[in-house]
Write an enzyme that holds these catalytic residues in place. Structure first.
Site, PDB file in Angstrom:
ATOM      1  CG  ASP A 165      -2.252   0.723   0.925  1.00 41.24           C
ATOM      2  OD1 ASP A 165      -2.262   1.579   0.017  1.00 41.24           O
ATOM      3  OD2 ASP A 165      -3.254   0.462   1.599  1.00 41.24           O
ATOM      4  CD  GLU A 175     -19.900   6.271   4.405  1.00 39.74           C
ATOM      5  OE1 GLU A 175     -19.831   5.396   5.288  1.00 39.74           O
ATOM      6  OE2 GLU A 175     -20.806   6.297   3.549  1.00 39.74           O
TER       7      GLU A 175
END
Length: 717
Positions: free
Chosen positions: A247, A459
């Site tokens: 990542d 979110e």
């Protein structure tokens, strides 16, 4: 024969890759392992940026079709359709790549390696990135993940259309603000029962080309340098042959966040030695030094590069133009009429009807004179798309969709109602500054469409610009800001109210369930979302969506966010009744089941086949989502778990027989040592339009057909 040809072709790619890598200097090798791989002119290697996104459409590189967000697509429960959408995404990806290559544009987000899908399990509704996933269930996530991968990568025997990437391997679902230092502790049983199945399916069935590690540690090991995950499970146990990517900037977390290494060189060595081939970031530039110091062998570095160049060769980027069947895809397919039609269909299929008291929906336009469209998500483009999004040439908000649909036949009155999360719309006001306007619109309207919920600013991923809660996670499940006050104000006006929720996760709308006659979960429905919602509201489209997550009544029912044990989480392990259960969704028509049967009352090695005749007994065409669940009838086992899905479209009065095979593994459960076994004993198999739980039966008015089957002996799988 096709498999043999594929194996031979891949071997040749690896051979070519090995030959190419053998001509590189150590420094050249190191710089090929970072996401922005540099050009090596003398070897005919163009610069290549590995970082591209295609979660629900080609992202971050200009105009592309913005499909519904991943969680929205999951609500279709339709694996065939998911592959169709992913195929469309890769078509646009190739079209854009062909155009970009023509003009020598090799920048970020311009490659054919798409870091999608996200097949993490949405174990807690507070997790901000949950809307990037296919929901809380490992079976559904596996099925949709595999088909998304196949749609992106294509089925040509010689070349991949694009390279998919299953992320974030393997135990990753918040909290976002702790992800760079957090250790997710999960038992072997939970790992194999919940967190690993979708990745395994993508690797073994979908042949996914890449796997991305996670930021956090899992059981003490940083995921992007985890021997357990990357070598023992991914490579050895599952036989993964693609490449592993970190990542973004996760490798520096080894020393800066997790404190498991002493600095950059040690972190780079840990990642590379444990199976990470590609660094999203620049830290792998240290690899040349790590090899010189004996911390990484050059053979291991070569192996990583062979993995990487094999991917590029499978994509055909080292072959002459015209070699792949995708080289001639023109740019004009992007955002085309056909893509827009598919996008509208996708948005329609994901919309989920949660409540429809006295058949308030669908609305009859001919019987209305004025419609009120109210709420902070009525005209909010951000609430259409979620995150990791592309740019649409045009967006249709709910307000625009309804206005376009109504045309000149009906007056549409609009109000923001309140801010999405603040206590006022105008900064200089006293607060609740649109309520008078709201009351005026309600007074003048025959019916009110109230648009509440969230958007990707509330979110999302940690660090996303504009996130009001800093980390990206939700502090709770309630409607934010003044939305509850707005809801109660509109209800008090006495007009029929349809609540449309746009969000990528479950909200605790318990008050609404008690008071509001019609509730629609619209998710983040993509650029065509407003049109799709209008078509559902007025009955042109019969809703068919199902919940890929549980809607809880409050956060009080949830374990601690940082607790990665599955006990008490999701429909599979929860003990209380849901507000709206996983798998639930209503229709404007009625479906009945008859002649349901199992092929055998004994669980045999070939598995068990479940059959039923489904009939549309209503007066509208509709699509039923047939669901099969299996429950082991012994203590300390999960609730009934989804093990089979079939979509069936029926005209009024039409019947079709549906057959779903449950393989032996549908009856298997992992034990504490991660041994997968079918224990001798009784199992309940149910088939119907929902889970067999009490709450689903109460909400749908239909009980799934249920059968008892028995395993006469134990099977170890």
């Amino acid at each position: 024969m096709e498999l043999v040809r594929n194996v031979e072709k891949i071997s040749k790619y690896r051979e070519r890759a090995r030959e190419l890598v053998g001509q590189m200097t150590l420094e050249e090798k190191a710089f090929q392992t970072v996401h922005s791989a540099s050009e090596i002119e003398r070897l005919g290697i163009k610069a290549y940026n590995w970082w591209n996104e295609a979660l629900h459409g080609v992202a971050r590189a200009g105009v592309a079709t913005v499909f519904p967000q991943a969680i929205s697509l999951a609500a279709t429960f339709d694996e065939d359709f998911i592959e169709q959408v992913a195929d469309a995404i890769s078509t646009e990806g190739r079209a854009k790549f062909n155009m970009q290559q023509k003009y020598d544009d090799t920048d970020i987000y311009k490659g054919l390696t798409f870091w999608s899908p996200n097949v993490n399990i949405f174990r807690d509704p507070r997790w901000g990135r949950g809307h990037e996933t296919f929901g809380e269930d490992p079976y559904l996530t596996s099925r949709l993940g595999v088909r998304f991968v196949e749609g992106l990568q294509g089925h040509d025997e010689n070349y991949m259309k694009a390279a998919a990437c299953a992320k974030h391997f393997a135990v990753h679902s918040g909290p976002e603000d702790l992800r760079h230092s957090f250790n997710a502790v999960a038992s072997k049983q939970d790992m194999y029962e919940t967190y690993l199945p979708a990745f395994k399916a993508c690797v073994k069935e979908g042949k996914v080309e890449a796997v991305m590690g996670a930021y956090n540690r899992t059981n003490g090991e940083p995921c992007c340098g985890s021997k357990t995950l990357l070598l023992d499970i991914l490579r050895k146990e599952w036989g993964f042959e693609g490449h592993v990517v970190s990542d973004c900037w996760a490798i520096k977390d080894f020393h800066e966040g997790h404190g498991v290494t002493g600095g950059a060189l040690e972190s780079v060595a840990m990642a590379m030695n444990n199976g990470c081939d590609l660094n999203c970031g620049q830290l792998f530039a240290y690899l040349a030094e790590a090899v010189k110091q004996g911390m990484v062998s050059e053979e291991r570095l070569d192996e990583a590069l062979v993995n990487l160049f094999t991917t590029r060769m499978k994509l055909g980027v080292f072959d002459e133009k015209g070699s792949t069947p995708y080289d001639d895809i023109p740019y004009t397919v992007v955002d085309s009429k056909e893509m827009k039609e598919l996008n509208l269909q996708a948005a329609e299929k994901c919309i989920t009807l949660l409540k429809n008291e006295d058949n308030l929906l669908p609305l009859d336009l001919s019987k209305l004179t004025t419609i009120g469209v109210i709420g902070p998500n009525a005209d909010n483009r951000k609430a259409l798309v979620g995150n990791y999004e592309g740019t649409a040439s045009r967006y249709y908000t709910i307000s625009e969709g309804i206005q376009d649909y109504a045309g000149n036949k009906v007056r549409v009155l609009c109000s923001e109602g309140c801010h999405l999360y603040k206590d006022k719309v105008s900064d200089l006001s006293k607060g609740s500054d649109r309520l008078a306007e709201v009351k005026g619109i309600c007074d003048a309207s025959d019916v009110v469409v109230l648009c509440l919920g969230l958007d990707a600013g509330l979110e999302g991923e940690e660090g996303d610009q504009g996130n009001q809660y800093a980390s990206g996670d939700k502090p709770g499940l309630d409607l934010p800001g003044k939305q509850q006050e707005l809801l109660e104000t509109v209800y008090a006006c006495g007009k029929p109210v349809i609540l449309v929720l746009l969000s990528g996760s479950a909200l605790a709308v318990t008050w609404a369930d008690d008071h509001i006659p019609a509730i629609i979960q619209g998710w983040y429905p993509g650029a065509q979302g407003g049109n799709a919602i209008a078509r559902v509201l007025f009955g042109d489209k019969n809703p068919e969506g199902r919940l890929p997550v549980t809607f809880y009544r409050s956060t009080d029912e949830l374990p601690e966010f940082t607790d990665y044990s599955m006990a008490g989480r999701t429909y599979r392990y929860m003990e209380q009744e849901a507000l709206y259960p996983f798998g639930y969704g209503l229709s404007y028509t009625d479906f009945t089941y008859s002649n349901a049967a199992v092929s055998s009352e004994i669980v045999v090695e070939e598995g068990v086949t479940v059959k039923a005749v489904v009939t549309n007994t209503g007066d509208r065409e509709g699509t039923e989502t047939v669901q099969v669940y299996v429950k082991a009838c012994r203590e300390k086992t999960p609730n009934a778990q989804l093990k089979g899905i079939r979509k069936v479209s029926l005209k009024p009065g039409e019947s079709k027989e549906v057959s779903i095979r449950l393989p032996l593994e549908a009856f298997a459960l992992y034990d504490e040592e991660a041994v997968n076994r079918v224990a001798a004993g009784e199992y309940l198999v149910s088939v119907g339009g929902s889970q067999p739980d009490k709450r689903s039966v109460e909400l749908t008015g239909r009980k799934p057909e249920e059968f008892s089957v028995k395993a006469e002996k134990e099977y170890i799988l």
